[in-house]
Design an enzyme around this catalytic site. Sequence first.
Site, PDB file in Angstrom:
ATOM      1  N   SER A 105      68.724  52.413  37.368  1.00  0.00           N
ATOM      2  CA  SER A 105      69.858  52.852  36.560  1.00  0.00           C
ATOM      3  C   SER A 105      70.668  53.959  37.236  1.00  0.00           C
ATOM      4  O   SER A 105      71.245  53.749  38.281  1.00  0.00           O
ATOM      5  CB  SER A 105      69.364  53.279  35.176  1.00  0.00           C
ATOM      6  OG  SER A 105      70.432  53.514  34.308  1.00  0.00           O
ATOM      7  N   ASP A 139      77.616  53.560  35.591  1.00  0.00           N
ATOM      8  CA  ASP A 139      76.419  54.088  36.241  1.00  0.00           C
ATOM      9  C   ASP A 139      75.888  53.046  37.223  1.00  0.00           C
ATOM     10  O   ASP A 139      76.525  52.014  37.455  1.00  0.00           O
ATOM     11  CB  ASP A 139      75.368  54.514  35.207  1.00  0.00           C
ATOM     12  CG  ASP A 139      74.715  53.356  34.480  1.00  0.00           C
ATOM     13  OD1 ASP A 139      75.256  52.235  34.513  1.00  0.00           O
ATOM     14  OD2 ASP A 139      73.645  53.561  33.875  1.00  0.00           O
ATOM     15  N   ASP A 195      73.510  50.765  37.361  1.00  0.00           N
ATOM     16  CA  ASP A 195      73.232  49.370  36.983  1.00  0.00           C
ATOM     17  C   ASP A 195      74.229  48.823  35.975  1.00  0.00           C
ATOM     18  O   ASP A 195      74.064  47.715  35.462  1.00  0.00           O
ATOM     19  CB  ASP A 195      71.800  49.217  36.465  1.00  0.00           C
ATOM     20  CG  ASP A 195      71.558  49.918  35.138  1.00  0.00           C
ATOM     21  OD1 ASP A 195      72.244  50.923  34.855  1.00  0.00           O
ATOM     22  OD2 ASP A 195      70.675  49.479  34.379  1.00  0.00           O
ATOM     23  N   ASP A 255      75.167  49.668  32.826  1.00  0.00           N
ATOM     24  CA  ASP A 255      75.000  49.562  31.374  1.00  0.00           C
ATOM     25  C   ASP A 255      75.532  50.782  30.629  1.00  0.00           C
ATOM     26  O   ASP A 255      75.475  50.839  29.406  1.00  0.00           O
ATOM     27  CB  ASP A 255      73.539  49.278  30.988  1.00  0.00           C
ATOM     28  CG  ASP A 255      72.572  50.379  31.396  1.00  0.00           C
ATOM     29  OD1 ASP A 255      73.007  51.372  32.018  1.00  0.00           O
ATOM     30  OD2 ASP A 255      71.370  50.243  31.092  1.00  0.00           O
TER      31      ASP A 255
END
Length: 449
Positions: free
Chosen positions: A97, A237, A239, A241
């Site tokens: 992430s 960000d 990843d 999400d």
Amino acid sequence: MFGDLMVFKAYDIRGIYGRELDENFAYSLGKCIGKKFENKKILVGNDVRIGSKELLPYFIVGLKEYADVFYAGTISTPLMYFGTKGKYDLGVILTASHNPPEYTGFKMCDKEAIPLSPIEEIKPIFKKYELTESIKEEAKNLNLDDLKVNIIEEYKKFFLKRCKASDKKIAVDFANGATTIAEKEILNELFDNAVFINDYPDGNFPAHQPDTLKMECLKDIIRAVKKNNCELGLIFDGDGDRLGIVDENGNVLRGDILTAIIAKEILKEKSNAKIVYDLRCSKIVPEIIEKYGGIAIKSRVGHYFIKKLMHEIDAEFAGELSNHFYFKEIGYFESPLLALNYILKAMDEENKSLSELNKEFSKYPHSGEINFRVKDQKYIMEKIKEHFKDCKLEELDGISIYCKNFWFNLRPSNTEPLLRLNLEADDEKTMKEKVEEIKNLIAKLDASL
């Protein structure tokens, strides 16, 4: 201990590549998950991180011993959810992430795109398997093209049809992350007047850590908005999400303010919808939801809990202070692209700039999240409860205390010896005074241990 079991979190598996997560761990994890989902279809993808790409073949080799594996390529987490739902029995993305580049990890969801909790569902079945020379050779020679499936085209087709093209001038910081693939192509088609920065994949994240919440990570997008006279800026960000938003003046909009803006637009379409918000959010969020005919539902913090709650109550939308925005429309998972679509809709229909919307919804001064490193989380929380015993108490997630002209939530971190404080008041003076009071109280209690 092999593969330090502390890497198993409530929402994902996460650790430093080469130290906490290595090839042996990835192979063992793949084999354990493969056994759990024997003869099932598993979709696998990865973010741009170096560790994710290094661990990928070992993880897949472990999976393939028991399950049918399909490889989606380098994708965002929302794209993994989108590709998994209704088509595969399990979706897995190798990602850490918004963490620094040395981290990697694994996120998983079931066939309904509901997250699996590694600490509850994977850690109990995890065991070490020997990484033999033949396994190493198989991983080294793994041809990912043989497993490749194209889920990106359907994703692009959906959002290009669903999201309205706009002539607004925007700036986008992709943070060199996973959204430099499909999401970049979608935004490029939706906006004729867009400025893209940090828009190539690089797992070293050369511009900045891919975090939408840290101010030092927002300097590039703020600069790009001001330099190019944009009407708004957005940042993803690592990843993809989370969605961070800044207005035309470079001011950052908090996740709860964005939640209120989006909720209002959704309730114009579905006036009696159930809308979930995390308990750190400003009280403007439930006020707006109820004002426009919706049903406001408070939730624990974290995508695992929010998605499960949304499914259970059939909620239309959910938002978090941490810039996660979830939509029933696509399967109760995060979609920064849909969130952006509703924000633009609000600007158009209200005929207001983003700074005007921000001012309208920023009714109550909010501290933002403040972290305290402490020796004993439970002891300090009990003492804080005693200190505010005359106020209303809720214990949905940590402690939430509601007093006459302010409220706050204090909750423990799941992974570190931290307490996280969010406080809101009716005026700036009270907010600052109460934050200082609680800071001093926590420091005094911690010093006594």
